[in-house]
Design a protein around this motif. Sequence first.
Motif, PDB file in Angstrom:
ATOM      1  N   LEU A  79       0.829  -1.206   0.000  1.00  0.00           N
ATOM      2  CA  LEU A  79       0.000   0.000   0.000  1.00  0.00           C
ATOM      3  C   LEU A  79       0.866   1.258   0.000  1.00  0.00           C
ATOM      4  N   LYS A  80       1.971   1.203   0.707  1.00  0.00           N
ATOM      5  CA  LYS A  80       2.877   2.362   0.762  1.00  0.00           C
ATOM      6  C   LYS A  80       3.493   2.656  -0.614  1.00  0.00           C
ATOM      7  N   GLN A  81       3.626   1.631  -1.448  1.00  0.00           N
ATOM      8  CA  GLN A  81       4.235   1.796  -2.780  1.00  0.00           C
ATOM      9  C   GLN A  81       3.194   1.996  -3.886  1.00  0.00           C
ATOM     10  N   SER A  82       1.951   1.783  -3.581  1.00  0.00           N
ATOM     11  CA  SER A  82       0.887   1.829  -4.579  1.00  0.00           C
ATOM     12  C   SER A  82       0.664   3.246  -5.100  1.00  0.00           C
ATOM     13  N   ASN A  83       0.316   3.331  -6.372  1.00  0.00           N
ATOM     14  CA  ASN A  83      -0.018   4.609  -6.995  1.00  0.00           C
ATOM     15  C   ASN A  83      -1.525   4.798  -7.171  1.00  0.00           C
ATOM     16  N   THR A  84      -2.328   3.905  -6.581  1.00  0.00           N
ATOM     17  CA  THR A  84      -3.780   4.023  -6.661  1.00  0.00           C
ATOM     18  C   THR A  84      -4.366   3.939  -5.254  1.00  0.00           C
ATOM     19  N   ASP A  85      -5.589   4.417  -5.118  1.00  0.00           N
ATOM     20  CA  ASP A  85      -6.253   4.336  -3.820  1.00  0.00           C
ATOM     21  C   ASP A  85      -6.638   2.897  -3.490  1.00  0.00           C
ATOM     22  N   TRP A  86      -7.226   2.197  -4.479  1.00  0.00           N
ATOM     23  CA  TRP A  86      -7.683   0.831  -4.243  1.00  0.00           C
ATOM     24  C   TRP A  86      -6.643  -0.174  -4.696  1.00  0.00           C
ATOM     25  N   ASN A  87      -6.520  -1.242  -3.899  1.00  0.00           N
ATOM     26  CA  ASN A  87      -5.523  -2.276  -4.141  1.00  0.00           C
ATOM     27  C   ASN A  87      -6.140  -3.645  -3.957  1.00  0.00           C
ATOM     28  N   LEU A  88      -6.016  -4.443  -4.993  1.00  0.00           N
ATOM     29  CA  LEU A  88      -6.496  -5.811  -4.963  1.00  0.00           C
ATOM     30  C   LEU A  88      -5.377  -6.674  -4.411  1.00  0.00           C
ATOM     31  N   PHE A 118     -16.535 -13.201   2.668  1.00  0.00           N
ATOM     32  CA  PHE A 118     -16.721 -14.224   3.701  1.00  0.00           C
ATOM     33  C   PHE A 118     -17.646 -15.300   3.163  1.00  0.00           C
ATOM     34  N   THR A 119     -17.540 -16.473   3.756  1.00  0.00           N
ATOM     35  CA  THR A 119     -18.475 -17.575   3.525  1.00  0.00           C
ATOM     36  C   THR A 119     -18.757 -18.181   4.893  1.00  0.00           C
ATOM     37  N   GLU A 120     -19.520 -19.271   4.907  1.00  0.00           N
ATOM     38  CA  GLU A 120     -19.790 -19.950   6.182  1.00  0.00           C
ATOM     39  C   GLU A 120     -18.507 -20.494   6.801  1.00  0.00           C
ATOM     40  N   LYS A 121     -17.438 -20.638   6.007  1.00  0.00           N
ATOM     41  CA  LYS A 121     -16.164 -21.153   6.521  1.00  0.00           C
ATOM     42  C   LYS A 121     -15.283 -20.068   7.134  1.00  0.00           C
ATOM     43  N   GLY A 122     -15.640 -18.811   6.930  1.00  0.00           N
ATOM     44  CA  GLY A 122     -14.859 -17.731   7.514  1.00  0.00           C
ATOM     45  C   GLY A 122     -14.588 -16.607   6.532  1.00  0.00           C
ATOM     46  N   VAL A 123     -13.644 -15.744   6.899  1.00  0.00           N
ATOM     47  CA  VAL A 123     -13.311 -14.578   6.084  1.00  0.00           C
ATOM     48  C   VAL A 123     -12.038 -14.847   5.286  1.00  0.00           C
ATOM     49  N   GLU A 124     -11.868 -14.096   4.215  1.00  0.00           N
ATOM     50  CA  GLU A 124     -10.721 -14.259   3.319  1.00  0.00           C
ATOM     51  C   GLU A 124      -9.998 -12.920   3.146  1.00  0.00           C
ATOM     52  N   PRO A 125      -9.259 -12.479   4.155  1.00  0.00           N
ATOM     53  CA  PRO A 125      -8.613 -11.167   4.062  1.00  0.00           C
ATOM     54  C   PRO A 125      -7.428 -11.108   3.102  1.00  0.00           C
ATOM     55  N   LEU A 126      -7.005 -12.256   2.569  1.00  0.00           N
ATOM     56  CA  LEU A 126      -5.869 -12.245   1.647  1.00  0.00           C
ATOM     57  C   LEU A 126      -6.309 -12.373   0.190  1.00  0.00           C
ATOM     58  N   ILE A 127      -7.613 -12.267  -0.021  1.00  0.00           N
ATOM     59  CA  ILE A 127      -8.202 -12.169  -1.358  1.00  0.00           C
ATOM     60  C   ILE A 127      -9.242 -11.064  -1.212  1.00  0.00           C
ATOM     61  N   ALA A 128      -8.792  -9.826  -1.216  1.00  0.00           N
ATOM     62  CA  ALA A 128      -9.659  -8.723  -0.812  1.00  0.00           C
ATOM     63  C   ALA A 128      -9.142  -7.407  -1.399  1.00  0.00           C
ATOM     64  N   LEU A 129      -9.914  -6.350  -1.166  1.00  0.00           N
ATOM     65  CA  LEU A 129      -9.523  -5.009  -1.579  1.00  0.00           C
ATOM     66  C   LEU A 129      -9.126  -4.192  -0.356  1.00  0.00           C
ATOM     67  N   TYR A 130      -8.064  -3.424  -0.520  1.00  0.00           N
ATOM     68  CA  TYR A 130      -7.593  -2.540   0.546  1.00  0.00           C
ATOM     69  C   TYR A 130      -7.371  -1.156  -0.035  1.00  0.00           C
ATOM     70  N   ASN A 131      -7.875  -0.161   0.656  1.00  0.00           N
ATOM     71  CA  ASN A 131      -7.646   1.221   0.271  1.00  0.00           C
ATOM     72  C   ASN A 131      -6.416   1.731   1.009  1.00  0.00           C
ATOM     73  N   VAL A 132      -5.718   2.676   0.416  1.00  0.00           N
ATOM     74  CA  VAL A 132      -4.543   3.231   1.092  1.00  0.00           C
ATOM     75  C   VAL A 132      -4.925   3.922   2.402  1.00  0.00           C
ATOM     76  N   SER A 133      -6.202   4.195   2.593  1.00  0.00           N
ATOM     77  CA  SER A 133      -6.661   4.777   3.858  1.00  0.00           C
ATOM     78  C   SER A 133      -6.390   3.859   5.049  1.00  0.00           C
ATOM     79  N   CYS A 134      -6.069   2.591   4.785  1.00  0.00           N
ATOM     80  CA  CYS A 134      -5.743   1.628   5.856  1.00  0.00           C
ATOM     81  C   CYS A 134      -4.347   1.842   6.434  1.00  0.00           C
ATOM     82  N   ILE A 135      -3.512   2.560   5.737  1.00  0.00           N
ATOM     83  CA  ILE A 135      -2.104   2.656   6.123  1.00  0.00           C
ATOM     84  C   ILE A 135      -1.909   3.092   7.573  1.00  0.00           C
ATOM     85  N   PRO A 136      -2.548   4.163   8.053  1.00  0.00           N
ATOM     86  CA  PRO A 136      -2.308   4.572   9.448  1.00  0.00           C
ATOM     87  C   PRO A 136      -2.669   3.476  10.470  1.00  0.00           C
ATOM     88  N   ALA A 137      -3.813   2.816  10.273  1.00  0.00           N
ATOM     89  CA  ALA A 137      -4.222   1.759  11.212  1.00  0.00           C
ATOM     90  C   ALA A 137      -3.241   0.591  11.162  1.00  0.00           C
TER      91      ALA A 137
END
Length: 188
Positions: A79-88, A118-137
Motif C-alpha cells: 500500500l505504501k508503494q501503490s499509486n492508486t487508492d484501491w488495491n487488490l 466471507f463464507t460460512e467457513k470464515g473470512v478471506e482477508p488475503l483475497i480482498a480489496l484494501y484502500n490506502v486509507s488503511c495505512i495509518p491503522a
Amino acid sequence: MEVTTLILAGGKSKRMGTDKALLELEGTTLLERAIKLCKSFSSELLISSNSESHAVYSYPLIEDAYKNCGPMGGIYSGLKQSNTDWNLVLSVDAAFVDAPFLQFLLQNAGDFDTVVPFTEKGVEPLIALYNVSCIPAMEQLLKEGDYRMRNLLKKVNTKWVDATDFTSRNKRLFTNLNRPEDLESSKL
C-alpha cells in the motif's frame, strides 16, 4: 476505477517445504497464474516478496518494511508503494480465484477502507480489496506488534461481502495450496 494488484508471494512456505510462488500447476507457476489473472484488472502490479527469484517477472518487488509480520507487513508495504487508492490483494497460493470473483470485489468498492469476502467457513482477508486509507491503522498495529488481520479489519471501515454464491459455483475458489498434498489433490 484504477486498481493496483498486490500479489502476496513472500511467505516462508514452511508447510510446503519450497517456494510456493514457483510451484507449477497445469504447467504454470502459481505466481504466473496470479499475474495472468490480475493483469487485466490492474493499472499497476506489485509483488510482495523479499525473494529475488520472483524478480524474473519484471514487476516491482516490494520488500517488507516491517520484517516477519506475516501478510499484514506485505500488504502495508504494498500500500505504501501503490499509486492508486484501491488495491487488490491476492495471496499467491490461492490458485483457483477467478476473474468473475475479482470483478465482484471491485464492484463493491466504495466509501470503505477494505472489502473482504466471507463464507460460512470464515473470512478471506488475503483475497480482498484494501484502500490506502488503511495505512495509518496498519502502521499502528505493526508498531504495537499486533499482526492479526482480523484486528485490522475491526479497526477500519470494512465492507463484508458474502461470497457464498461464488463458492457454490467454484468449490475451490478459496482453496490455498499450503502443503504438498494440497498441490497433488488440486491436480485431480
